[in-house]
Write an enzyme that holds these catalytic residues in place. Sequence first.
Site, PDB file in Angstrom:
ATOM      1  N   LYS A 225      -3.238 -13.422   5.277  1.00 32.18           N
ATOM      2  CA  LYS A 225      -2.026 -14.248   5.263  1.00 32.18           C
ATOM      3  C   LYS A 225      -0.783 -13.472   5.664  1.00 32.18           C
ATOM      4  CE  LYS A 225      -3.560 -17.933   2.263  1.00 32.18           C
ATOM      5  NZ  LYS A 225      -3.519 -18.569   0.951  1.00 32.18           N
ATOM      6  N   ARG A 260     -10.951 -15.569  -2.258  1.00 34.45           N
ATOM      7  CA  ARG A 260     -11.251 -16.318  -1.024  1.00 34.45           C
ATOM      8  C   ARG A 260     -10.894 -15.431   0.162  1.00 34.45           C
ATOM      9  NH1 ARG A 260      -8.516 -19.494   2.614  1.00 34.45           N
ATOM     10  NH2 ARG A 260      -9.602 -21.316   3.420  1.00 34.45           N
TER      11      ARG A 260
HETATM   12  C1  YH5 Z   1      -5.833 -20.538  -0.836  1.00 33.73           C
HETATM   13  O1  YH5 Z   1      -5.027 -19.620  -0.981  1.00 33.73           O
HETATM   14  N1  YH5 Z   1      -5.628 -20.940   1.672  1.00 33.73           N
HETATM   15  S1  YH5 Z   1      -5.945 -22.045   4.148  1.00 33.73           S
HETATM   16  C2  YH5 Z   1      -2.500 -18.429   7.220  1.00 33.73           C
HETATM   17  C3  YH5 Z   1      -2.989 -17.247   7.727  1.00 33.73           C
HETATM   18  C4  YH5 Z   1      -4.209 -16.773   7.313  1.00 33.73           C
HETATM   19  C5  YH5 Z   1      -4.957 -17.506   6.415  1.00 33.73           C
HETATM   20  C6  YH5 Z   1      -2.849 -15.869   9.615  1.00 33.73           C
HETATM   21  N2  YH5 Z   1      -7.061 -22.615   1.757  1.00 33.73           N
HETATM   22  C7  YH5 Z   1      -6.100 -21.152   0.418  1.00 33.73           C
HETATM   23  O2  YH5 Z   1      -6.305 -19.064   4.508  1.00 33.73           O
HETATM   24  N3  YH5 Z   1      -7.651 -22.669  -0.605  1.00 33.73           N
HETATM   25  C8  YH5 Z   1      -6.217 -21.850   2.448  1.00 33.73           C
HETATM   26  O3  YH5 Z   1      -2.203 -16.562   8.596  1.00 33.73           O
HETATM   27  C9  YH5 Z   1      -6.999 -22.204   0.474  1.00 33.73           C
HETATM   28  N4  YH5 Z   1      -6.515 -21.053  -1.901  1.00 33.73           N
HETATM   29  C10 YH5 Z   1      -7.396 -22.086  -1.788  1.00 33.73           C
HETATM   30  N5  YH5 Z   1      -8.008 -22.512  -2.886  1.00 33.73           N
HETATM   31  C11 YH5 Z   1      -4.734 -20.836   4.565  1.00 33.73           C
HETATM   32  C12 YH5 Z   1      -5.274 -19.513   4.959  1.00 33.73           C
HETATM   33  C13 YH5 Z   1      -4.474 -18.706   5.913  1.00 33.73           C
HETATM   34  C14 YH5 Z   1      -3.237 -19.161   6.332  1.00 33.73           C
END
Ligand code: YH5
Length: 278
Positions: A225, A260
């Site tokens: 993230k 996760r």
């Molecule tokens: C979470 O924290 N996050 S989707 C932006 C990024 C990288 C990754 C490159 N679903 C979560 O993973 N479900 C997502 O920048 C989730 N907890 C739970 N339970 C977002 C994500 C991400 C966003």
Amino acid sequence: MFNIKTLIAEKSSNQNGMPLVMGVLNVTLDSFSDGGRFITQDQFTQHVSEMILSGVDIIDIGGESTRPGAITVGLQEELDRVLPVIEWVAARYDTPISIDTYKPQVMKEAVGRGAVLINDVNALQAEGAIECAVNSGATVCLMHKLGEFATMQDAPEYQDVVLDVCDFLLARALVCEQAGMDKNKIILDPGFGFGKTLAHNSELFENLERLVLLEYPLLVGVSRKRMIGEILNATAVEDRMVGSVAAAVLASLKGASIVRVHDVKATVEALRVTMHLM
Ligand code: YH5
């Protein structure tokens, strides 16, 4: 139905505090039909088998990106994306499957095809979502976010981010329990990056122990993230893996029950060594 909380307890006691590792499987592209897009079926199946071989505990399947500014997909499109993938994974592996959605219809169909965890970044606030989750018998992960997906990163503000997040999550858990959900089927998640600045994310992370005190298993998702990118000054997601692994290990030491992650192999290795040497 299969209970995630039992799996958490078993793993933690067998392996000295080891959390469950949830591997992210995004199905935002056409994973099965060869539309000449980025992901071929080979790459997809290889990604799944790699996660399994690396020791993933839960596979989180999602058909709609919830990143700030991402395009939303319609119900039918989301169903068409995720259901074949759930069936495909369920037919080949025993690994528990999680469905990442906020749409009740997707929850219902996904659980019908073998998903045992509903991972809802909207904390079951959609109309009919709670009833659907209760009737499904699945475990749910209730996540905090401030505002709506499109605008949540536009100057989010809190009175006290830790208190606000705790209050919200406890209130949602209570509403679910009043609707008939078993307390043992609820997992909470502070929702890193969902309507939070780096300062908010840092304060939440630092106070993770306080969220653990709420007495529900805690899920932490920080993998790749922006907060990791901001700390490291790393714009490219490829440069965020080591930082993401470090954060997953620290979250586990602070009491998170599930992490996760995108990089399952690296995370599992770091956690195994950490828990072995603890
Ligand atoms: C979470 O924290 N996050 S989707 C932006 C990024 C990288 C990754 C490159 N679903 C979560 O993973 N479900 C997502 O920048 C989730 N907890 C739970 N339970 C977002 C994500 C991400 C966003």
